[in-house]
Design an enzyme around this catalytic site. Sequence first.
Site, PDB file in Angstrom:
ATOM      1  N   ASP A   1       7.829   7.556  -3.616  1.00  0.00           N
ATOM      2  CA  ASP A   1       6.959   6.728  -2.778  1.00  0.00           C
ATOM      3  C   ASP A   1       7.854   6.216  -1.814  1.00  0.00           C
ATOM      4  O   ASP A   1       8.962   5.273  -1.891  1.00  0.00           O
ATOM      5  CB  ASP A   1       6.320   5.568  -3.575  1.00  0.00           C
ATOM      6  CG  ASP A   1       5.059   5.026  -2.759  1.00  0.00           C
ATOM      7  OD1 ASP A   1       5.231   4.970  -1.576  1.00  0.00           O
ATOM      8  OD2 ASP A   1       4.453   4.036  -3.473  1.00  0.00           O
TER       9      ASP A   1
ATOM     10  N   HIS B   1       6.810   4.203   0.452  1.00  0.00           N
ATOM     11  CA  HIS B   1       5.813   3.006   0.596  1.00  0.00           C
ATOM     12  C   HIS B   1       5.747   2.479   1.944  1.00  0.00           C
ATOM     13  O   HIS B   1       5.779   1.492   2.200  1.00  0.00           O
ATOM     14  CB  HIS B   1       6.906   1.880  -0.206  1.00  0.00           C
ATOM     15  CG  HIS B   1       6.202   0.776  -1.115  1.00  0.00           C
ATOM     16  ND1 HIS B   1       6.176  -0.406  -0.673  1.00  0.00           N
ATOM     17  CD2 HIS B   1       5.658   1.127  -2.202  1.00  0.00           C
ATOM     18  CE1 HIS B   1       5.292  -0.892  -1.794  1.00  0.00           C
ATOM     19  NE2 HIS B   1       4.922  -0.213  -2.589  1.00  0.00           N
TER      20      HIS B   1
ATOM     21  N   GLU C   1       4.937  10.353  -1.185  1.00  0.00           N
ATOM     22  CA  GLU C   1       3.905   9.196  -1.013  1.00  0.00           C
ATOM     23  C   GLU C   1       4.103   8.367   0.309  1.00  0.00           C
ATOM     24  O   GLU C   1       5.230   7.840   0.361  1.00  0.00           O
ATOM     25  CB  GLU C   1       3.714   8.238  -2.166  1.00  0.00           C
ATOM     26  CG  GLU C   1       2.462   7.400  -1.909  1.00  0.00           C
ATOM     27  CD  GLU C   1       2.125   6.824  -3.449  1.00  0.00           C
ATOM     28  OE1 GLU C   1       2.169   7.368  -4.439  1.00  0.00           O
ATOM     29  OE2 GLU C   1       1.956   5.620  -3.358  1.00  0.00           O
TER      30      GLU C   1
ATOM     31  N   GLU D   1      -3.568   4.898  -0.158  1.00  0.00           N
ATOM     32  CA  GLU D   1      -3.832   3.416  -0.724  1.00  0.00           C
ATOM     33  C   GLU D   1      -4.167   2.157   0.459  1.00  0.00           C
ATOM     34  O   GLU D   1      -4.629   1.412   0.007  1.00  0.00           O
ATOM     35  CB  GLU D   1      -2.596   3.174  -1.617  1.00  0.00           C
ATOM     36  CG  GLU D   1      -1.203   2.790  -0.742  1.00  0.00           C
ATOM     37  CD  GLU D   1       0.019   2.596  -1.377  1.00  0.00           C
ATOM     38  OE1 GLU D   1       0.182   3.698  -2.175  1.00  0.00           O
ATOM     39  OE2 GLU D   1       0.547   1.423  -1.816  1.00  0.00           O
TER      40      GLU D   1
ATOM     41  N   HIS E   1      -5.102   5.813  -6.632  1.00  0.00           N
ATOM     42  CA  HIS E   1      -4.125   4.513  -6.559  1.00  0.00           C
ATOM     43  C   HIS E   1      -4.435   3.364  -7.481  1.00  0.00           C
ATOM     44  O   HIS E   1      -5.492   3.103  -7.339  1.00  0.00           O
ATOM     45  CB  HIS E   1      -3.652   3.972  -5.182  1.00  0.00           C
ATOM     46  CG  HIS E   1      -2.875   3.001  -4.816  1.00  0.00           C
ATOM     47  ND1 HIS E   1      -3.409   1.581  -4.646  1.00  0.00           N
ATOM     48  CD2 HIS E   1      -1.561   3.017  -4.970  1.00  0.00           C
ATOM     49  CE1 HIS E   1      -2.099   0.888  -4.561  1.00  0.00           C
ATOM     50  NE2 HIS E   1      -1.037   1.619  -4.455  1.00  0.00           N
TER      51      HIS E   1
HETATM   52 MG   LIG Z   1       2.363   3.690  -2.907  1.00  0.00          MG
END
Ligand SMILES: [Mg+2]
Length: 382
Positions: free
Chosen positions: A183, A185, A209, A235, A285
Amino acid sequence: MKITSVTTFAVPPRWLFVRIETDTGVVGWGEATLEGRAATVAALVEELSDYLVGRDPRRIEEHWTVLYRSGFYRGGGLHMSALAGIDQALWDITGKALGAPVHELLGGRVRDRIKVYSWIGGDRPAETAAQARAAVDRGFSAVKMNGPEELQYLDTRAKVETVVANVSAVREAVGPDVSIGVDFHGRVHRPMARVLLEALAPFHLMFVEEPVLSEHVDGIADVLRGSATPIALGERLFSRWDFKDVITSGVVDVVQPDLSHAGGITEVRKIAAMAEAYDIAVAPHCPLGPIALAACLQLDAVAYNAVIQEQSLGIHYNTSNDLLDYLVDPSVFDYVDGSVAIPRGPGLGIEVDEEYVRERAAEGHRWRNPVWRHADGSFAEW
Ligand SMILES: [Mg+2]
């Protein structure tokens, strides 16, 4: 059947539960957790409840449509999380009233179980290899870790090599049979996203991700379309209208709508169907609580393109309370061979321990996202 009350409970570690009661005594639960904004979403649920009280809870599509469209202003994380918590509770009520799990009301399940993954490494990915090995020893066959820590628009080769070393150590620890998600992020800006994606290609990841924030994917669409690693995101997208551009533009391989952020079961089912039309997978998610996870599993049951489910057992956020604490029967989420069974009980398939919810809600929480800084003092994406 009529709705008589809508109540919210902010409970540790950082969750917001919604309880909807009816005149028949059937009670439904939903989760409207928007991390760091629980009190605001609770206020929004309370506002939306003006419309709901006195109405038949089983007209879910109708209520969803009115609560989405009637405010004139619509969408975004706050509104769609409030709507998600309400939506889940309405499905829970309808299922319980009929004595059927939600997935039966949606056409019946296409799978009995779904693979789950375990988070490793926390926010600052160190000692990930040992944690990955421990997750595999607990039966997981997939893990997810964060990629970089703070990363500037243009950053050093050393930062890239640290990410590569962490991922390499995890791959070495678990071997080729275990899936690894990384991820980014939304911490990575366009220039370094290209560099990191290329550097991680040799590790044959399950997915990368949020390689950049979703609002910036158009800027590196060519890179994402050409990526050797599947790209996952979603997400921070909240409706089918938010998802339509990323789904149709070919930049994403796995969409990750959050059942507690994107309008609930009603909306995410539509997002999943849109994705299926483009041969895109769904991996909901869910670093959230047990009601959110139950809602995810009901969706996973009926979405053919659902591939893997995030879950929060032991996640670094769950310090004061963990995933199973608020359930009467936590065995509903037993993980066996890296997967979990679709809950077969009525409604969402879980029984919420209301007494414990009320006890913990008395303490509540004020969970906030961390604020990170770059070395120069400027804000860093977390
Ligand atoms: Mg994430």
